[in-house]
Design a protein around this motif. Sequence first.
Motif, PDB file in Angstrom:
ATOM      1  N   UNK A 116       0.837  -1.206   0.000  1.00  0.00           N
ATOM      2  CA  UNK A 116       0.000   0.000   0.000  1.00  0.00           C
ATOM      3  C   UNK A 116       0.874   1.259   0.000  1.00  0.00           C
ATOM      4  N   UNK A 117       1.980   1.211   0.753  1.00  0.00           N
ATOM      5  CA  UNK A 117       2.911   2.333   0.727  1.00  0.00           C
ATOM      6  C   UNK A 117       3.529   2.481  -0.654  1.00  0.00           C
ATOM      7  N   UNK A 118       3.838   1.356  -1.288  1.00  0.00           N
ATOM      8  CA  UNK A 118       4.397   1.404  -2.638  1.00  0.00           C
ATOM      9  C   UNK A 118       3.422   2.059  -3.610  1.00  0.00           C
ATOM     10  N   UNK A 119       2.133   1.778  -3.456  1.00  0.00           N
ATOM     11  CA  UNK A 119       1.124   2.392  -4.326  1.00  0.00           C
ATOM     12  C   UNK A 119       1.050   3.901  -4.108  1.00  0.00           C
ATOM     13  N   UNK A 120       1.187   4.336  -2.840  1.00  0.00           N
ATOM     14  CA  UNK A 120       1.194   5.764  -2.562  1.00  0.00           C
ATOM     15  C   UNK A 120       2.379   6.433  -3.247  1.00  0.00           C
ATOM     16  N   UNK A 121       3.555   5.815  -3.147  1.00  0.00           N
ATOM     17  CA  UNK A 121       4.731   6.382  -3.802  1.00  0.00           C
ATOM     18  C   UNK A 121       4.548   6.450  -5.314  1.00  0.00           C
ATOM     19  N   UNK A 122       3.927   5.426  -5.886  1.00  0.00           N
ATOM     20  CA  UNK A 122       3.680   5.429  -7.327  1.00  0.00           C
ATOM     21  C   UNK A 122       2.666   6.512  -7.702  1.00  0.00           C
TER      22      UNK A 122
END
Length: 313
Positions: free
Chosen positions: A6-12
């Motif tokens: 989920x954090x990776x999606x925010x960064x993307x």
Amino acid sequence: MPLDVHAAKVLEMIRLSGRPPYETLAPAEARQFSRNARAVLAPEPPEMGAVRDIKIGEGGAIPARLYRPLGSAPNAALPALIYFHGGGWVIGDLDTHDVVCRQIANGSGAAVVSVDYRLAPEHKFPAAVEDAIAATAWIAAHGATLGIDTARLAVGGDSAGGNLAAVVALDARDRNGPKLIQQVLVYPATESTMSHPSHERFAEGLLLTRPTMKWFLGHYLRGAEDLADWRVSPLRATSLADLPPALVLTAGYDPLCDEGEDYAARLAAAGVPVTRVRVEGMIHGFLTMGKLIPATNEAVAMIAAALKIAFAR
């Protein structure tokens, strides 16, 4: 542990949005981007017992926001968390952390007073520290007018706000200030020389990068000599003994991870009761991202539960 999906999606999302790095912006522009992110990342504001903007400090110089939890009696004297928002001492305000404060108040059954301390570079160090200390002292002296039980006060904050909360606790100890029964330090900045290994491990590619941290410090500090001041780097305080019990929460993918955990270890070594929690796989700043990151809501619930226990002691 890998980066949380989920954090990776925010960064993307941030990358695809084309939002420029903070260090390429003027402070006013960076503040607006930070405010705009709230609608995307924060959950809907939960209903409260009461919310009102107030002025605190001598002459009402410091804006603040008072939250009373849902279901609380209007005239009840509630314990209170005095909260300092994050944002590198340059960005952030009462609105960017509004949902977090609401959630903590409702979850803990306590009042929360969010303090809108002065920001850099318009007001460089030690302005934010002075406001944080003054706000805490004023609340302790005027709690009755706010419906607050001043015998049950805690301080807390995230990132730069965690730094301020730690400094307030140290100052209160050293100058016979308000008696605090808990400190909540969420990925706090505790050593501003950026010398801990996590600053190298996570120098690029995340929400808080090494260039961004330098930009924050460059705006906040008057000069390199301020780095040695314990009010900038509380890890440099001569002693951490006799401080309030602490909850220190860090994020696994955060340049500030190691200095936060070092501060927790020093507190424990000095005999301070400490609960240390690293949220593995998580990025700096996740506390205000509860709409998209489930771990955020778990962390906020943990903070609220810790406060409920502290206030019941």
